[in-house]
Design a protein around this motif. Structure first.
Motif, PDB file in Angstrom:
ATOM      1  N   VAL A   1     -12.017 -13.688 -89.189  1.00 23.79           N
ATOM      2  CA  VAL A   1     -10.770 -14.358 -89.544  1.00 23.79           C
ATOM      3  C   VAL A   1     -10.571 -15.317 -88.410  1.00 23.79           C
ATOM      4  O   VAL A   1      -9.854 -16.418 -88.806  1.00 23.79           O
ATOM      5  CB  VAL A   1      -9.976 -12.858 -89.223  1.00 23.79           C
ATOM      6  CG1 VAL A   1      -8.190 -13.561 -89.233  1.00 23.79           C
ATOM      7  CG2 VAL A   1     -10.144 -11.985 -90.423  1.00 23.79           C
ATOM      8  N   ILE A   2     -10.765 -15.110 -87.325  1.00 19.64           N
ATOM      9  CA  ILE A   2     -10.688 -16.354 -85.928  1.00 19.64           C
ATOM     10  C   ILE A   2     -11.346 -17.401 -86.664  1.00 19.64           C
ATOM     11  O   ILE A   2     -10.950 -18.390 -86.449  1.00 19.64           O
ATOM     12  CB  ILE A   2     -11.119 -15.805 -84.636  1.00 19.64           C
ATOM     13  CG1 ILE A   2      -9.984 -14.480 -84.396  1.00 19.64           C
ATOM     14  CG2 ILE A   2     -11.168 -16.783 -83.666  1.00 19.64           C
ATOM     15  CD1 ILE A   2     -10.541 -13.829 -83.023  1.00 19.64           C
ATOM     16  N   THR A   3     -12.511 -17.309 -87.157  1.00 24.01           N
ATOM     17  CA  THR A   3     -13.157 -18.602 -87.513  1.00 24.01           C
ATOM     18  C   THR A   3     -12.819 -19.290 -88.883  1.00 24.01           C
ATOM     19  O   THR A   3     -12.525 -20.325 -89.082  1.00 24.01           O
ATOM     20  CB  THR A   3     -14.851 -18.238 -87.758  1.00 24.01           C
ATOM     21  OG1 THR A   3     -15.427 -17.568 -86.722  1.00 24.01           O
ATOM     22  CG2 THR A   3     -15.619 -19.531 -88.229  1.00 24.01           C
ATOM     23  N   PHE A   4     -12.236 -18.291 -89.672  1.00 21.83           N
ATOM     24  CA  PHE A   4     -11.700 -18.604 -90.950  1.00 21.83           C
ATOM     25  C   PHE A   4     -10.511 -19.682 -90.922  1.00 21.83           C
ATOM     26  O   PHE A   4     -10.389 -20.533 -91.477  1.00 21.83           O
ATOM     27  CB  PHE A   4     -11.052 -17.494 -91.946  1.00 21.83           C
ATOM     28  CG  PHE A   4     -10.052 -17.656 -92.872  1.00 21.83           C
ATOM     29  CD1 PHE A   4     -10.393 -18.438 -93.878  1.00 21.83           C
ATOM     30  CD2 PHE A   4      -8.894 -17.334 -92.456  1.00 21.83           C
ATOM     31  CE1 PHE A   4      -9.290 -18.631 -94.883  1.00 21.83           C
ATOM     32  CE2 PHE A   4      -7.718 -17.760 -93.398  1.00 21.83           C
ATOM     33  CZ  PHE A   4      -8.083 -18.270 -94.643  1.00 21.83           C
ATOM     34  N   LEU A   5      -9.538 -19.296 -89.839  1.00 20.84           N
ATOM     35  CA  LEU A   5      -8.330 -19.930 -89.512  1.00 20.84           C
ATOM     36  C   LEU A   5      -8.602 -21.512 -89.274  1.00 20.84           C
ATOM     37  O   LEU A   5      -7.887 -22.416 -90.253  1.00 20.84           O
ATOM     38  CB  LEU A   5      -7.438 -19.362 -88.707  1.00 20.84           C
ATOM     39  CG  LEU A   5      -6.819 -17.941 -89.244  1.00 20.84           C
ATOM     40  CD1 LEU A   5      -6.198 -17.382 -87.820  1.00 20.84           C
ATOM     41  CD2 LEU A   5      -5.949 -18.326 -90.053  1.00 20.84           C
ATOM     42  N   PRO A   6      -9.279 -21.920 -88.326  1.00 19.65           N
ATOM     43  CA  PRO A   6      -9.407 -23.316 -88.035  1.00 19.65           C
ATOM     44  C   PRO A   6     -10.343 -24.145 -89.212  1.00 19.65           C
ATOM     45  O   PRO A   6     -10.107 -25.242 -89.461  1.00 19.65           O
ATOM     46  CB  PRO A   6     -10.183 -23.402 -86.857  1.00 19.65           C
ATOM     47  CG  PRO A   6     -10.632 -22.124 -86.374  1.00 19.65           C
ATOM     48  CD  PRO A   6      -9.883 -21.023 -87.472  1.00 19.65           C
ATOM     49  N   VAL A   7     -11.028 -23.344 -89.938  1.00 13.48           N
ATOM     50  CA  VAL A   7     -11.934 -24.042 -91.116  1.00 13.48           C
ATOM     51  C   VAL A   7     -10.806 -24.217 -92.189  1.00 13.48           C
ATOM     52  O   VAL A   7     -10.761 -25.306 -92.796  1.00 13.48           O
ATOM     53  CB  VAL A   7     -13.119 -23.022 -91.468  1.00 13.48           C
ATOM     54  CG1 VAL A   7     -13.516 -23.694 -92.688  1.00 13.48           C
ATOM     55  CG2 VAL A   7     -14.360 -23.153 -90.510  1.00 13.48           C
ATOM     56  N   PHE A   8     -10.052 -23.459 -92.428  1.00  8.27           N
ATOM     57  CA  PHE A   8      -9.034 -23.511 -93.450  1.00  8.27           C
ATOM     58  C   PHE A   8      -7.969 -24.654 -93.066  1.00  8.27           C
ATOM     59  O   PHE A   8      -7.696 -25.228 -94.048  1.00  8.27           O
ATOM     60  CB  PHE A   8      -8.136 -22.223 -93.446  1.00  8.27           C
ATOM     61  CG  PHE A   8      -7.114 -22.324 -94.511  1.00  8.27           C
ATOM     62  CD1 PHE A   8      -7.469 -22.220 -96.047  1.00  8.27           C
ATOM     63  CD2 PHE A   8      -5.814 -22.391 -94.271  1.00  8.27           C
ATOM     64  CE1 PHE A   8      -6.496 -22.407 -97.003  1.00  8.27           C
ATOM     65  CE2 PHE A   8      -4.722 -22.474 -95.411  1.00  8.27           C
ATOM     66  CZ  PHE A   8      -5.170 -22.364 -96.683  1.00  8.27           C
TER      67      PHE A   8
END
Length: 177
Positions: free
Chosen positions: A135-142
């Protein structure tokens, strides 16, 4: 995907991506054979190629780490081989290698974290840790995907990748190894 590639006139880019993924998975497969894993087949899925084997956790931790890292290492090696005469293919491989090292549940980085923690923590705790990292990785990629979309007006690739990362939390039957 083939129709989309032909419509958007980016068939060459998609072909380069497919070839890079095949090299990546071949790195895993060759390292599995070298470590004497019992490979029972290869499955082509919508967003991944899955190498089927039954005895991965029964092997040496170092072999498991070697197998996990070999896919990204092959891509990074291809970057250095092709950077001077096929830049687009080189950069696709660099991106694929680095992307797969992200600490997400069904990427090589998540598998590596799982392997490193499996001797120290209970399975459920490791799954929670990696799910939080996903989830932490998903947010900046999004967020970067949204910025790229607004700048380019038609580049949805990072948004698709972030959607893939978040859906992987819910749709994967066996999350680790």
């Amino acid at each position: 995907m083939l129709t989309l590639a032909l419509i958007t006139n980016s068939f060459t880019n998609y072909l380069q991506c497919i070839i890079s993924v095949i090299f990546h998975e071949s790195g895993h497969l060759i390292s599995m054979i070298l470590c004497k894993f019992k490979v029972s087949g290869v499955e082509l899925r919508l967003f991944e190629i899955k190498i089927l084997e039954n005895n991965r956790l029964m092997n040496n931790l170092y072999c498991d780490i070697f197998v996990t890292l070999m896919g990204p290492c092959i891509n990074i090696l291809l970057f250095f081989i092709f950077i001077h005469f096929w830049k687009s293919f080189a950069y696709i491989n660099l991106f694929l290698g680095i992307f797969n090292l992200l600490p997400c549940n069904n990427l090589d980085g998540g598998q590596l974290i799982y392997l490193l923690l499996c001797k120290r923590l209970p399975q459920k705790s490791i799954e929670i840790i990696i799910d939080i990292m996903t989830v932490i990785t998903f947010l900046p990629v999004f967020i970067i995907g949204l910025l790229v979309l607004f700048q380019s007006k038609n580049n949805f690739s990072l948004l698709f990748i972030s959607l893939y990362l978040i859906l992987s939390l819910f749709l994967r039957d066996k999350k680790y190894l």
